[in-house]
Write a protein that holds these residues in place. Structure first.
Motif, PDB file in Angstrom:
ATOM      1  N   SER A  32       0.798  -1.222   0.000  1.00  0.00           N
ATOM      2  CA  SER A  32       0.000   0.000   0.000  1.00  0.00           C
ATOM      3  C   SER A  32       0.833   1.274   0.000  1.00  0.00           C
ATOM      4  O   SER A  32       0.300   2.353  -0.162  1.00  0.00           O
ATOM      5  N   GLY A  33       2.138   1.181   0.169  1.00  0.00           N
ATOM      6  CA  GLY A  33       2.962   2.382   0.200  1.00  0.00           C
ATOM      7  C   GLY A  33       3.957   2.457  -0.919  1.00  0.00           C
ATOM      8  O   GLY A  33       4.310   1.460  -1.545  1.00  0.00           O
ATOM      9  N   ARG A  34       4.427   3.674  -1.176  1.00  0.00           N
ATOM     10  CA  ARG A  34       5.383   3.875  -2.261  1.00  0.00           C
ATOM     11  C   ARG A  34       6.722   3.196  -1.988  1.00  0.00           C
ATOM     12  O   ARG A  34       7.369   2.670  -2.892  1.00  0.00           O
ATOM     13  N   LYS A  35       7.149   3.182  -0.747  1.00  0.00           N
ATOM     14  CA  LYS A  35       8.442   2.588  -0.417  1.00  0.00           C
ATOM     15  C   LYS A  35       8.449   1.081  -0.638  1.00  0.00           C
ATOM     16  O   LYS A  35       9.504   0.491  -0.829  1.00  0.00           O
ATOM     17  N   ASN A  36       7.304   0.468  -0.624  1.00  0.00           N
ATOM     18  CA  ASN A  36       7.238  -0.982  -0.831  1.00  0.00           C
ATOM     19  C   ASN A  36       7.638  -1.383  -2.246  1.00  0.00           C
ATOM     20  O   ASN A  36       7.978  -2.533  -2.487  1.00  0.00           O
ATOM     21  N   TRP A  37       7.570  -0.449  -3.176  1.00  0.00           N
ATOM     22  CA  TRP A  37       7.892  -0.765  -4.569  1.00  0.00           C
ATOM     23  C   TRP A  37       9.348  -0.446  -4.903  1.00  0.00           C
ATOM     24  O   TRP A  37       9.779  -0.599  -6.031  1.00  0.00           O
ATOM     25  N   MET A  38      10.132  -0.030  -3.912  1.00  0.00           N
ATOM     26  CA  MET A  38      11.492   0.427  -4.155  1.00  0.00           C
ATOM     27  C   MET A  38      12.351  -0.631  -4.859  1.00  0.00           C
ATOM     28  O   MET A  38      13.147  -0.318  -5.737  1.00  0.00           O
ATOM     29  N   PHE A  39      12.201  -1.899  -4.500  1.00  0.00           N
ATOM     30  CA  PHE A  39      13.036  -2.944  -5.080  1.00  0.00           C
ATOM     31  C   PHE A  39      12.346  -3.687  -6.220  1.00  0.00           C
ATOM     32  O   PHE A  39      12.875  -4.652  -6.724  1.00  0.00           O
ATOM     33  N   SER A  40      11.171  -3.239  -6.606  1.00  0.00           N
ATOM     34  CA  SER A  40      10.435  -3.923  -7.668  1.00  0.00           C
ATOM     35  C   SER A  40      10.601  -3.254  -9.019  1.00  0.00           C
ATOM     36  O   SER A  40       9.777  -3.410  -9.898  1.00  0.00           O
ATOM     37  N   ASN A  41      11.676  -2.489  -9.193  1.00  0.00           N
ATOM     38  CA  ASN A  41      11.868  -1.845 -10.488  1.00  0.00           C
ATOM     39  C   ASN A  41      12.527  -2.772 -11.502  1.00  0.00           C
ATOM     40  O   ASN A  41      12.686  -2.426 -12.651  1.00  0.00           O
ATOM     41  N   THR A  42      12.910  -3.967 -11.047  1.00  0.00           N
ATOM     42  CA  THR A  42      13.441  -4.972 -11.963  1.00  0.00           C
ATOM     43  C   THR A  42      12.652  -6.265 -11.773  1.00  0.00           C
ATOM     44  O   THR A  42      11.996  -6.460 -10.746  1.00  0.00           O
ATOM     45  N   LEU A  43      12.719  -7.123 -12.742  1.00  0.00           N
ATOM     46  CA  LEU A  43      12.024  -8.402 -12.644  1.00  0.00           C
ATOM     47  C   LEU A  43      12.556  -9.212 -11.466  1.00  0.00           C
ATOM     48  O   LEU A  43      11.789  -9.828 -10.722  1.00  0.00           O
ATOM     49  N   ARG A  44      13.850  -9.169 -11.253  1.00  0.00           N
ATOM     50  CA  ARG A  44      14.451  -9.917 -10.145  1.00  0.00           C
ATOM     51  C   ARG A  44      13.978  -9.377  -8.785  1.00  0.00           C
ATOM     52  O   ARG A  44      13.684 -10.137  -7.868  1.00  0.00           O
ATOM     53  N   GLY A  45      13.892  -8.063  -8.656  1.00  0.00           N
ATOM     54  CA  GLY A  45      13.412  -7.460  -7.416  1.00  0.00           C
ATOM     55  C   GLY A  45      11.952  -7.774  -7.161  1.00  0.00           C
ATOM     56  O   GLY A  45      11.545  -8.063  -6.032  1.00  0.00           O
ATOM     57  N   ALA A  46      11.128  -7.734  -8.204  1.00  0.00           N
ATOM     58  CA  ALA A  46       9.712  -8.058  -8.061  1.00  0.00           C
ATOM     59  C   ALA A  46       9.528  -9.521  -7.677  1.00  0.00           C
ATOM     60  O   ALA A  46       8.696  -9.844  -6.822  1.00  0.00           O
ATOM     61  N   ARG A  47      10.300 -10.387  -8.281  1.00  0.00           N
ATOM     62  CA  ARG A  47      10.214 -11.813  -7.948  1.00  0.00           C
ATOM     63  C   ARG A  47      10.639 -12.049  -6.496  1.00  0.00           C
ATOM     64  O   ARG A  47      10.015 -12.800  -5.767  1.00  0.00           O
ATOM     65  N   GLY A  48      11.699 -11.382  -6.069  1.00  0.00           N
ATOM     66  CA  GLY A  48      12.152 -11.503  -4.685  1.00  0.00           C
ATOM     67  C   GLY A  48      11.101 -11.019  -3.701  1.00  0.00           C
ATOM     68  O   GLY A  48      10.852 -11.638  -2.667  1.00  0.00           O
ATOM     69  N   SER A  49      10.442  -9.898  -4.022  1.00  0.00           N
ATOM     70  CA  SER A  49       9.376  -9.379  -3.165  1.00  0.00           C
ATOM     71  C   SER A  49       8.217 -10.370  -3.090  1.00  0.00           C
ATOM     72  O   SER A  49       7.664 -10.610  -2.015  1.00  0.00           O
TER      73      SER A  49
END
Length: 59
Positions: A32-49
């Motif tokens: 629900s927050g902007r900071k939660n998407w900080m590491f999802s700018n790459t496919l690898r970061g989104a998968r990790g999240s």
């Protein structure tokens, strides 16, 4: 046709749900927050999240 086995599993096991609304509601606080998407700018970061949130919610 490729998903027929999964459909049969759903019909035979009463514990399986037809949708994922419960899991989506349970992770809503995480996304629900902007900071939660900080590491999802790459496919690898989104998968990790996604993996991390899945582990947190299933424990």
């Amino acid at each position: 046709m490729k998903q027929w086995n999964h459909l049969e599993a759903f019909l035979l096991d009463g514990h399986l749900e037809i949708d994922n609304n419960r899991s989506e509601r349970s992770i809503k606080p995480f996304v629900s927050g902007r900071k939660n998407w900080m590491f999802s700018n790459t496919l690898r970061g989104a998968r990790g999240s996604a993996i991390m949130y899945s582990v947190v919610e299933t424990v």
